[in-house]
Write an enzyme that holds these catalytic residues in place. Structure first.
Site, PDB file in Angstrom:
ATOM      1  N   HIS A 124      27.899  -6.173  15.718  1.00 35.51           N
ATOM      2  CA  HIS A 124      28.305  -7.403  15.961  1.00 35.51           C
ATOM      3  C   HIS A 124      28.733  -8.288  14.773  1.00 35.51           C
ATOM      4  O   HIS A 124      28.010  -8.232  13.773  1.00 35.51           O
ATOM      5  CB  HIS A 124      27.298  -8.347  16.693  1.00 35.51           C
ATOM      6  CG  HIS A 124      27.894  -9.729  17.478  1.00 35.51           C
ATOM      7  ND1 HIS A 124      27.684 -10.660  16.790  1.00 35.51           N
ATOM      8  CD2 HIS A 124      28.169 -10.024  18.657  1.00 35.51           C
ATOM      9  CE1 HIS A 124      28.180 -11.769  17.618  1.00 35.51           C
ATOM     10  NE2 HIS A 124      28.496 -11.151  18.741  1.00 35.51           N
ATOM     11  N   ASP A 201      18.851  -5.278  15.565  1.00 36.12           N
ATOM     12  CA  ASP A 201      19.295  -6.269  16.442  1.00 36.12           C
ATOM     13  C   ASP A 201      19.202  -5.856  17.999  1.00 36.12           C
ATOM     14  O   ASP A 201      19.866  -4.955  18.103  1.00 36.12           O
ATOM     15  CB  ASP A 201      20.682  -6.370  15.857  1.00 36.12           C
ATOM     16  CG  ASP A 201      21.659  -7.402  16.765  1.00 36.12           C
ATOM     17  OD1 ASP A 201      20.993  -7.737  17.956  1.00 36.12           O
ATOM     18  OD2 ASP A 201      22.589  -7.715  16.413  1.00 36.12           O
ATOM     19  N   GLN A 204      21.320  -6.871  22.687  1.00 37.13           N
ATOM     20  CA  GLN A 204      21.718  -6.305  23.931  1.00 37.13           C
ATOM     21  C   GLN A 204      20.868  -4.980  24.385  1.00 37.13           C
ATOM     22  O   GLN A 204      21.167  -4.351  25.296  1.00 37.13           O
ATOM     23  CB  GLN A 204      23.018  -5.542  23.731  1.00 37.13           C
ATOM     24  CG  GLN A 204      24.138  -6.391  23.090  1.00 37.13           C
ATOM     25  CD  GLN A 204      24.731  -7.300  24.235  1.00 37.13           C
ATOM     26  OE1 GLN A 204      24.339  -7.319  25.485  1.00 37.13           O
ATOM     27  NE2 GLN A 204      25.390  -8.436  24.059  1.00 37.13           N
ATOM     28  N   LYS A 227      20.408 -13.983  26.745  1.00 35.09           N
ATOM     29  CA  LYS A 227      21.029 -12.627  27.320  1.00 35.09           C
ATOM     30  C   LYS A 227      20.014 -11.883  27.973  1.00 35.09           C
ATOM     31  O   LYS A 227      20.124 -10.882  28.316  1.00 35.09           O
ATOM     32  CB  LYS A 227      21.470 -11.827  26.109  1.00 35.09           C
ATOM     33  CG  LYS A 227      22.541 -12.432  25.383  1.00 35.09           C
ATOM     34  CD  LYS A 227      23.223 -11.276  24.051  1.00 35.09           C
ATOM     35  CE  LYS A 227      23.856 -12.088  23.071  1.00 35.09           C
ATOM     36  NZ  LYS A 227      25.287 -12.412  23.514  1.00 35.09           N
ATOM     37  N   CYS A 365      33.499  -9.994  19.164  1.00 35.65           N
ATOM     38  CA  CYS A 365      32.731 -10.244  18.090  1.00 35.65           C
ATOM     39  C   CYS A 365      32.416  -8.879  17.248  1.00 35.65           C
ATOM     40  O   CYS A 365      31.563  -8.730  16.676  1.00 35.65           O
ATOM     41  CB  CYS A 365      31.543 -11.035  18.157  1.00 35.65           C
ATOM     42  SG  CYS A 365      32.039 -12.657  18.634  1.00 35.65           S
TER      43      CYS A 365
HETATM   44  N1  7TS Z   1      23.983  -8.991  18.193  1.00 35.44           N
HETATM   45  C1  7TS Z   1      24.774  -8.253  19.292  1.00 35.44           C
HETATM   46  C2  7TS Z   1      24.509  -6.962  19.380  1.00 35.44           C
HETATM   47  C3  7TS Z   1      25.305  -9.273  20.283  1.00 35.44           C
HETATM   48  O1  7TS Z   1      25.701  -8.585  21.368  1.00 35.44           O
HETATM   49  C4  7TS Z   1      25.304 -10.870  19.954  1.00 35.44           C
HETATM   50  C5  7TS Z   1      25.994 -11.540  21.061  1.00 35.44           C
HETATM   51  C6  7TS Z   1      24.959 -11.263  18.811  1.00 35.44           C
HETATM   52  C7  7TS Z   1      24.230 -10.554  18.093  1.00 35.44           C
HETATM   53  C8  7TS Z   1      24.633 -12.536  18.733  1.00 35.44           C
HETATM   54  O2  7TS Z   1      23.976 -13.266  19.605  1.00 35.44           O
HETATM   55  P1  7TS Z   1      23.631 -14.859  19.735  1.00 35.44           P
HETATM   56  O3  7TS Z   1      22.778 -14.984  20.954  1.00 35.44           O
HETATM   57  O4  7TS Z   1      23.252 -15.308  18.574  1.00 35.44           O
HETATM   58  O5  7TS Z   1      25.204 -15.461  19.755  1.00 35.44           O
HETATM   59  N2  7TS Z   1      27.093 -10.633  21.663  1.00 35.44           N
HETATM   60  C9  7TS Z   1      27.983 -11.565  22.652  1.00 35.44           C
HETATM   61  C10 7TS Z   1      28.822 -10.721  23.373  1.00 35.44           C
HETATM   62  O6  7TS Z   1      28.942  -9.389  23.480  1.00 35.44           O
HETATM   63  N3  7TS Z   1      29.747 -11.733  23.842  1.00 35.44           N
HETATM   64  O7  7TS Z   1      29.413 -12.767  23.731  1.00 35.44           O
HETATM   65  C11 7TS Z   1      28.330 -12.568  22.553  1.00 35.44           C
END
Ligand code: 7TS
Length: 407
Positions: A124, A201, A204, A227, A365
């Site tokens: 990401h 990370d 997910q 999430k 992203c």
């Molecule tokens: N890393 C991964 C693997 C992600 O899927 C996401 C967000 C982030 C980092 C960032 O997370 P945040 O909570 O700090 O924004 N992924 C997604 C997505 O797949 N669709 O919208 C956000």
């Protein structure tokens, strides 16, 4: 609980009862954010109704109970990922915030000109850009583990990258764009053989797969509350005490200090050294309810149910003429990305929305992933524990209808 009663689980999520565009909501954008159970919503309401007060500073009653509730979450997270100490749990704004913290603070202390940082081709943006920024600041070099056409990491190239100049490896556990589950234990062990720390990370992963940071022996692990059925604006950085103690603070301000004079400031101990300013208190407190919720269902049960749903969705979607699944790794979790010949992902997304079906379209992203597959983006259905086979059937029927209109 051995098997999940999905009907009852759906009752826990008030939003799942609503309609969108006159149709029952089919929410398949859980990779972006999951919906929240009533227990989490109630925890937020209860915080403001009954205990609103700043944390870590008050002598008065309300401040003490809000501090206690906030700190209960820290210990709940500790237990959830089996961290050795509660002070290894830093409460952040989310995954992005956690990665920026590590890139900045670890980078400041340990990365210098000519050093190398390893990430992967399926990260990401939030696990790419902070590392690029520290590379630029320090004159370090970013190395990217390539992936195969199935969306699996090329482990031989990874091994060949590791050398005395490598200062950190940062990869995701599960790819948000492809659903690939990466062999994180192997990635960590290979790096540790050369004394290189690893950041995982788990944005997910943590809501789908049981994680034990001590068994993994991971140095840093990051994830977001929103999430995993929790609120937005809160996330976690787990870091080994060893590294966190060696890293300088991230931001300066209240809570992260021991003593301040204009001549010299001494910093607070862990975890507060990395928690400057008033945190998102209600989200921190409500994250506890989200973890309780996951624990009550059991991650093993969740994984079993979601794997079955993923397999069902994969089989059904593959029957659609011209549909190509992007990301066909052997080990996958909860994400199906696809394109359909002769259509643009965005158009399919818009038409599905008219039918009440929420998916995400675009590059998610993860632009480099799309580049590798020579596509502008995908339609992505991402699953949570409350999704059903009936919803997958609605998605398949919806895609068929959309394709009929577009091609
Ligand atoms: N890393 C991964 C693997 C992600 O899927 C996401 C967000 C982030 C980092 C960032 O997370 P945040 O909570 O700090 O924004 N992924 C997604 C997505 O797949 N669709 O919208 C956000």
């Amino acid at each position: 609980m051995d098997t999940l009663d999905i009907k009852t689980i759906r009752e826990d999520f008030p939003i799942l009862k609503r309609e969108v565009n006159g149709k029952p909501l089919v929410y398949l954008d859980n990779g972006a954010t999951t919906q929240k159970p009533k227990a989490v919503i109630d925890a937020i309401i209860n915080y403001y109704t009954d205990m609103n007060s700043n944390v870590h500073r008050g002598v008065h009653y309300l401040s003490q109970i809000s501090t206690d509730a906030f700190e209960i979450t820290r210990r709940k997270v500790q237990e959830f990922i089996n961290a050795k100490h509660d002070y290894e749990i830093i409460i952040t704004k989310g995954t992005t915030d956690s990665i920026n913290l590590v890139a900045s603070c670890y980078g400041q202390e340990f990365i210098s000109n000519g050093d190398e940082i390893i990430i992967s081709a399926m990260e990401h943006h939030s696990n790419i850009v902070p590392w690029q920024m520290i590379c630029e600041a320090k004159g370090a070099i970013l190395k990217v583990i390539p992936m195969t056409e199935h969306g699996e990491l090329d482990m031989e190239t990874y091994k060949s990258f590791l050398n005395p100049k490598t200062k950190i490896v940062a990869v995701n556990y599960v790819s948000n764009a492809l659903g690939t589950i990466n062999p994180v234990k192997e990635i960590i062990d290979l790096a540790h053989a050369q004394n290189i720390p690893v950041l995982i990370d788990a944005a997910q992963a943590v809501q789908h797969i049981k994680i034990d940071v001590q068994a993994l022996d991971v140095d840093f692990l990051v994830f977001s509350g929103h999430k995993m059925y929790g609120p937005t604006g809160v996330g976690v950085l787990y870091g080994k005490e060893y590294w966190l103690n060696k890293m300088p603070p991230y931001q300066g301000g209240g809570d992260m200090i021991k003593d301040v004079t204009f001549e010299k400031t001494t910093y607070n101990e862990l975890p507060f050294k990395f928690e400057a300013g008033t945190p998102n208190i209600e989200a921190g407190i409500a994250l506890n309810a989200a973890i309780d919720y996951i624990n009550r269902l059991g991650l093993d049960n969740i994984k079993k149910y979601e794997d079955d749903l993923l397999q069902y969705a994969t089989e059904k979607l593959q029957e659609i003429k011209g549909l190509r699944i992007i990301g066909t790794a052997k080990e996958k979790s909860s994400v199906i990305s696809f394109v359909v010949e002769g259509t643009h992902p965005y158009d399919i997304g818009v038409l599905l929305d008219k039918m009440g079906i929420a998916v995400r379209t675009g590059h998610h992203c993860a632009q480099p992933v799309m580049e590798q597959f020579h596509i502008p983006g995908t339609v992505r259905a991402s699953l949570a524990v409350y999704n059903t086979k009936e919803e997958i059937d609605a998605l398949v029927a919806g895609v068929n209808r959309a394709v009929a209109m577009l091609v």
